[in-house]
Design a protein around this motif. Structure first.
Motif, PDB file in Angstrom:
ATOM      1  N   ALA A 134       0.811  -1.221   0.000  1.00  0.00           N
ATOM      2  CA  ALA A 134       0.000   0.000   0.000  1.00  0.00           C
ATOM      3  C   ALA A 134       0.840   1.265   0.000  1.00  0.00           C
ATOM      4  O   ALA A 134       0.321   2.361  -0.243  1.00  0.00           O
ATOM      5  CB  ALA A 134      -0.923   0.004   1.212  1.00  0.00           C
ATOM      6  N   GLU A 135       2.155   1.132   0.251  1.00  0.00           N
ATOM      7  CA  GLU A 135       3.027   2.310   0.287  1.00  0.00           C
ATOM      8  C   GLU A 135       3.568   2.690  -1.095  1.00  0.00           C
ATOM      9  O   GLU A 135       4.090   3.783  -1.265  1.00  0.00           O
ATOM     10  CB  GLU A 135       4.192   2.069   1.249  1.00  0.00           C
ATOM     11  CG  GLU A 135       3.762   1.804   2.681  1.00  0.00           C
ATOM     12  CD  GLU A 135       2.928   2.932   3.242  1.00  0.00           C
ATOM     13  OE1 GLU A 135       3.321   4.105   3.070  1.00  0.00           O
ATOM     14  OE2 GLU A 135       1.867   2.647   3.839  1.00  0.00           O
ATOM     15  N   GLY A 136       3.489   1.774  -2.074  1.00  0.00           N
ATOM     16  CA  GLY A 136       3.934   2.125  -3.415  1.00  0.00           C
ATOM     17  C   GLY A 136       5.090   1.284  -3.909  1.00  0.00           C
ATOM     18  O   GLY A 136       5.219   0.104  -3.557  1.00  0.00           O
ATOM     19  N   VAL A 137       5.963   1.897  -4.707  1.00  0.00           N
ATOM     20  CA  VAL A 137       7.095   1.210  -5.349  1.00  0.00           C
ATOM     21  C   VAL A 137       8.314   2.114  -5.284  1.00  0.00           C
ATOM     22  O   VAL A 137       8.208   3.332  -5.513  1.00  0.00           O
ATOM     23  CB  VAL A 137       6.778   0.885  -6.836  1.00  0.00           C
ATOM     24  CG1 VAL A 137       8.001   0.289  -7.535  1.00  0.00           C
ATOM     25  CG2 VAL A 137       5.596  -0.065  -6.946  1.00  0.00           C
ATOM     26  N   TYR A 138       9.465   1.524  -4.989  1.00  0.00           N
ATOM     27  CA  TYR A 138      10.730   2.263  -5.091  1.00  0.00           C
ATOM     28  C   TYR A 138      11.498   1.666  -6.261  1.00  0.00           C
ATOM     29  O   TYR A 138      11.794   0.465  -6.275  1.00  0.00           O
ATOM     30  CB  TYR A 138      11.558   2.168  -3.813  1.00  0.00           C
ATOM     31  CG  TYR A 138      12.839   2.977  -3.903  1.00  0.00           C
ATOM     32  CD1 TYR A 138      12.831   4.347  -3.666  1.00  0.00           C
ATOM     33  CD2 TYR A 138      14.042   2.377  -4.270  1.00  0.00           C
ATOM     34  CE1 TYR A 138      13.989   5.106  -3.778  1.00  0.00           C
ATOM     35  CE2 TYR A 138      15.204   3.124  -4.379  1.00  0.00           C
ATOM     36  CZ  TYR A 138      15.171   4.485  -4.137  1.00  0.00           C
ATOM     37  OH  TYR A 138      16.308   5.233  -4.266  1.00  0.00           O
ATOM     38  N   ALA A 139      11.814   2.488  -7.266  1.00  0.00           N
ATOM     39  CA  ALA A 139      12.512   2.019  -8.464  1.00  0.00           C
ATOM     40  C   ALA A 139      13.876   2.690  -8.555  1.00  0.00           C
ATOM     41  O   ALA A 139      14.002   3.897  -8.320  1.00  0.00           O
ATOM     42  CB  ALA A 139      11.693   2.342  -9.713  1.00  0.00           C
ATOM     43  N   ALA A 140      14.898   1.885  -8.895  1.00  0.00           N
ATOM     44  CA  ALA A 140      16.253   2.421  -8.993  1.00  0.00           C
ATOM     45  C   ALA A 140      16.973   1.816 -10.183  1.00  0.00           C
ATOM     46  O   ALA A 140      16.771   0.647 -10.534  1.00  0.00           O
ATOM     47  CB  ALA A 140      17.033   2.130  -7.715  1.00  0.00           C
ATOM     48  N   ASP A 141      17.813   2.636 -10.821  1.00  0.00           N
ATOM     49  CA  ASP A 141      18.722   2.165 -11.853  1.00  0.00           C
ATOM     50  C   ASP A 141      20.034   2.924 -11.678  1.00  0.00           C
ATOM     51  O   ASP A 141      20.246   3.582 -10.652  1.00  0.00           O
ATOM     52  CB  ASP A 141      18.127   2.344 -13.255  1.00  0.00           C
ATOM     53  CG  ASP A 141      17.827   3.802 -13.596  1.00  0.00           C
ATOM     54  OD1 ASP A 141      18.319   4.715 -12.890  1.00  0.00           O
ATOM     55  OD2 ASP A 141      17.106   4.038 -14.579  1.00  0.00           O
ATOM     56  N   ALA A 142      20.917   2.825 -12.662  1.00  0.00           N
ATOM     57  CA  ALA A 142      22.228   3.458 -12.531  1.00  0.00           C
ATOM     58  C   ALA A 142      22.128   4.968 -12.368  1.00  0.00           C
ATOM     59  O   ALA A 142      23.045   5.606 -11.840  1.00  0.00           O
ATOM     60  CB  ALA A 142      23.090   3.106 -13.740  1.00  0.00           C
ATOM     61  N   GLY A 143      21.021   5.554 -12.790  1.00  0.00           N
ATOM     62  CA  GLY A 143      20.853   7.001 -12.700  1.00  0.00           C
ATOM     63  C   GLY A 143      20.279   7.485 -11.388  1.00  0.00           C
ATOM     64  O   GLY A 143      20.145   8.694 -11.176  1.00  0.00           O
ATOM     65  N   GLY A 144      19.912   6.550 -10.495  1.00  0.00           N
ATOM     66  CA  GLY A 144      19.340   6.947  -9.212  1.00  0.00           C
ATOM     67  C   GLY A 144      18.021   6.253  -8.939  1.00  0.00           C
ATOM     68  O   GLY A 144      17.601   5.362  -9.688  1.00  0.00           O
ATOM     69  N   GLY A 145      17.357   6.666  -7.860  1.00  0.00           N
ATOM     70  CA  GLY A 145      16.115   6.022  -7.462  1.00  0.00           C
ATOM     71  C   GLY A 145      14.974   7.006  -7.331  1.00  0.00           C
ATOM     72  O   GLY A 145      15.182   8.221  -7.194  1.00  0.00           O
ATOM     73  N   HIS A 146      13.752   6.479  -7.387  1.00  0.00           N
ATOM     74  CA  HIS A 146      12.563   7.325  -7.278  1.00  0.00           C
ATOM     75  C   HIS A 146      11.453   6.520  -6.620  1.00  0.00           C
ATOM     76  O   HIS A 146      11.259   5.338  -6.909  1.00  0.00           O
ATOM     77  CB  HIS A 146      12.109   7.808  -8.655  1.00  0.00           C
ATOM     78  CG  HIS A 146      10.982   8.792  -8.602  1.00  0.00           C
ATOM     79  ND1 HIS A 146      11.158  10.113  -8.246  1.00  0.00           N
ATOM     80  CD2 HIS A 146       9.647   8.638  -8.850  1.00  0.00           C
ATOM     81  CE1 HIS A 146       9.990  10.731  -8.290  1.00  0.00           C
ATOM     82  NE2 HIS A 146       9.065   9.859  -8.644  1.00  0.00           N
ATOM     83  N   TYR A 147      10.711   7.182  -5.748  1.00  0.00           N
ATOM     84  CA  TYR A 147       9.587   6.564  -5.058  1.00  0.00           C
ATOM     85  C   TYR A 147       8.289   6.911  -5.759  1.00  0.00           C
ATOM     86  O   TYR A 147       8.030   8.083  -6.074  1.00  0.00           O
ATOM     87  CB  TYR A 147       9.546   7.045  -3.606  1.00  0.00           C
ATOM     88  CG  TYR A 147       8.288   6.669  -2.860  1.00  0.00           C
ATOM     89  CD1 TYR A 147       8.007   5.344  -2.557  1.00  0.00           C
ATOM     90  CD2 TYR A 147       7.379   7.645  -2.458  1.00  0.00           C
ATOM     91  CE1 TYR A 147       6.861   5.003  -1.872  1.00  0.00           C
ATOM     92  CE2 TYR A 147       6.224   7.310  -1.770  1.00  0.00           C
ATOM     93  CZ  TYR A 147       5.973   5.981  -1.483  1.00  0.00           C
ATOM     94  OH  TYR A 147       4.830   5.639  -0.818  1.00  0.00           O
TER      95      TYR A 147
END
Length: 302
Positions: free
Chosen positions: A224-237
């Motif tokens: 229910a809190e969402g998704v944290y996505a990361a790649d070589a360029g950084g992460g985003h919630y």
């Protein structure tokens, strides 16, 4: 084409007011048999959310019983290519016993059945199918040897590989290094790294560690809190849409189906995450596994 390699189960679903304590007997509510299995769920989600724009194929095993026949028909009814779904003689189809409480949370016990017999030979037999794929999707409800063999083959053929490392377990680093999209939940991310802590900044740190092992993209699903996505360029919630959940079964599978369907049709990762989240938000408002997975037109209507 999207090729999903993994489990095919019949879900035995029982509603309960709360999870029972060890040794306790409680009265349950409605009971249902519903098509499931993480592999089949993700294949169905891909098919419904791709809406015919990309073909979907399934590689897996069922037993030579009534559940197997029903589950194969369910795949066919979604337009999924089942030519590499093998029926194993004198073997039971996999089942999942699922308790769902009043808050929509679930507790699951698996009996692998025919899923345990999906072998590297089945993967080799599907080589031409995998060669025609743009994305190959895998989970961990079938033997790890087979998952590793499939990832190695798909990677060698230049295919995009998505791994949902569920159920949670540790994995060889050399396997993770061949994964383009790793999609664990918080518990699975911690298990991959041998860690106990979860949440907040810990998730971001764990995503960075998983990237360092060679995965190109890491998406940690947070319910229910969402998704944290990361790649070589950084992460985003990416925060989740707020809905009243009645059953979380297959929510993660629905998210992955939406993510993959969008990526396979040329969407950006941000667009794909959004579609997956919209689909998962609808799925938790419904009961069951494949019965909860929405079609693309339902997202548009919502």
């Amino acid at each position: 084409m999207i090729v999903v390699i993994g489990s095919i189960n019949m879900d035995l679903v029982l509603g309960v007011p709360r999870m029972p304590m060890p040794g306790e007997t409680i009265s349950g509510g409605p009971f249902a048999t519903i098509a499931g299995g993480k592999g089949a769920n993700q294949a169905v989600a891909c098919a419904r959310l791709a809406a015919g724009r990309v073909p979907v194929a399934m590689v897996g095993c069922v037993g030579d019983d009534g559940f197997g026949d029903t589950l194969r028909t369910a795949l066919q009814d979604e337009g999924i290519d089942d030519s590499h779904v093998s029926t194993i003689a004198a073997t039971a189809t996999g089942v999942a016993s699922i308790l769902v409480d009043a808050a929509g949370q679930n507790s699951i016990v698996l009996a692998a059945g025919a899923n345990a017999l999906l072998s590297p030979a089945h993967i080799d037999a599907a080589r031409e199918l995998i060669a025609a794929a743009s994305i190959v999707v895998l989970q961990l409800e079938v033997p790890l040897e087979t998952v590793g063999h499939a990832i190695k083959l798909a990677h060698s053929l230049g295919k995009t590989v998505l791994l949902n490392p569920a159920p949670a377990r540790s994995l060889p680093v050399e396997l993770l290094a061949q994964v383009d999209y790793l999609v664990p939940n918080e518990i699975e991310a911690a298990m991959l790294l041998g860690a106990d802590a979860r949440g907040g900044a810990v998730v971001a740190a764990q995503a960075e560690q998983l990237l360092a092992l060679g995965c190109r993209n890491v998406l940690v699903t947070l319910g229910a809190e969402g998704v944290y996505a990361a790649d070589a360029g950084g992460g985003h919630y990416y925060p989740a849409r707020q809905v009243k959940a009645v059953d979380s079964t297959a929510a993660g599978d629905t998210f992955i189906g939406g993510l993959v369907a969008a990526l396979a049709t040329g969407a950006t990762l941000e667009q794909a995450i959004s579609l997956g989240q919209r689909a998962a938000a609808i799925s938790v408002t419904r009961r069951g596994a494949q019965t909860s997975i929405p079609y693309l037109h339902e997202l548009d209507a919502a």
